[in-house]
Design an enzyme around this catalytic site. Sequence first.
Site, mmCIF file in Angstrom:
data_model
loop_
_atom_site.group_PDB
_atom_site.id
_atom_site.type_symbol
_atom_site.label_atom_id
_atom_site.label_comp_id
_atom_site.label_asym_id
_atom_site.label_seq_id
_atom_site.Cartn_x
_atom_site.Cartn_y
_atom_site.Cartn_z
ATOM 1 N N ILE A 14 0.875 -1.176 0.000
ATOM 2 C CA ILE A 14 0.000 0.000 0.000
ATOM 3 C C ILE A 14 0.910 1.223 0.000
ATOM 4 O O ILE A 14 1.268 1.771 1.037
ATOM 5 C CB ILE A 14 -0.953 0.012 1.219
ATOM 6 C CG1 ILE A 14 -1.760 -1.283 1.288
ATOM 7 C CG2 ILE A 14 -1.865 1.229 1.166
ATOM 8 C CD1 ILE A 14 -2.751 -1.493 0.172
ATOM 9 N N HIS A 15 1.307 1.638 -1.183
ATOM 10 C CA HIS A 15 2.198 2.787 -1.347
ATOM 11 C C HIS A 15 1.363 4.047 -1.561
ATOM 12 O O HIS A 15 0.141 4.023 -1.383
ATOM 13 C CB HIS A 15 3.197 2.533 -2.478
ATOM 14 C CG HIS A 15 2.557 2.136 -3.767
ATOM 15 N ND1 HIS A 15 2.205 3.056 -4.723
ATOM 16 C CD2 HIS A 15 2.167 0.927 -4.245
ATOM 17 C CE1 HIS A 15 1.639 2.420 -5.754
ATOM 18 N NE2 HIS A 15 1.610 1.129 -5.478
ATOM 19 N N ALA A 16 1.972 5.143 -1.947
ATOM 20 C CA ALA A 16 1.319 6.454 -1.983
ATOM 21 C C ALA A 16 0.059 6.505 -2.851
ATOM 22 O O ALA A 16 -0.965 7.028 -2.425
ATOM 23 C CB ALA A 16 2.311 7.513 -2.439
ATOM 24 N N PRO A 18 -2.136 4.066 -4.094
ATOM 25 C CA PRO A 18 -3.314 3.383 -3.566
ATOM 26 C C PRO A 18 -3.761 3.925 -2.207
ATOM 27 O O PRO A 18 -4.955 3.965 -1.920
ATOM 28 C CB PRO A 18 -2.905 1.921 -3.480
ATOM 29 C CG PRO A 18 -1.437 1.906 -3.543
ATOM 30 C CD PRO A 18 -1.022 3.129 -4.287
ATOM 31 N N ALA A 19 -2.825 4.345 -1.395
ATOM 32 C CA ALA A 19 -3.194 4.931 -0.104
ATOM 33 C C ALA A 19 -4.035 6.184 -0.327
ATOM 34 O O ALA A 19 -5.041 6.396 0.348
ATOM 35 C CB ALA A 19 -1.948 5.256 0.715
#
Length: 88
Positions: A14-16, A18-19
Site C-alpha cells: 500500500i504505497h502512496a 493506492p493509499a
Amino acid sequence: MVEKDYKVIDYAGIHARPASLLVQVANQYNCDIDIMFNNRKANLKSIIGVMSLAIPLNSVIKICASGSDENEAIDALSDIILQQELGV
C-alpha cells in the site's frame, strides 16, 4: 461495526497512490474508518496515518468502519481494493 480483512497483492504494497485512493474514498463517508496492520491502527481518512503503517506485499490488513454509513463505506473500499488489484 463492520470489519473486513484483505491480503495485499500489489507488489509494492500500500504505497502512496493506492493509499491516496483509499483515503479519498474513506473521506466520502461520515463513519469512523480505521485500517489495521501488525497490531497497529491508523485512521483511513489520513494519508499520513496510512503511509505510516508501511504495509508491504502479502500483508493481511483489516478495515473497520463504525457509524451510520459503515456498510456503504466498507463496500466502496472493497470495490477500490479489488478494482485496483491491491488485495483479495
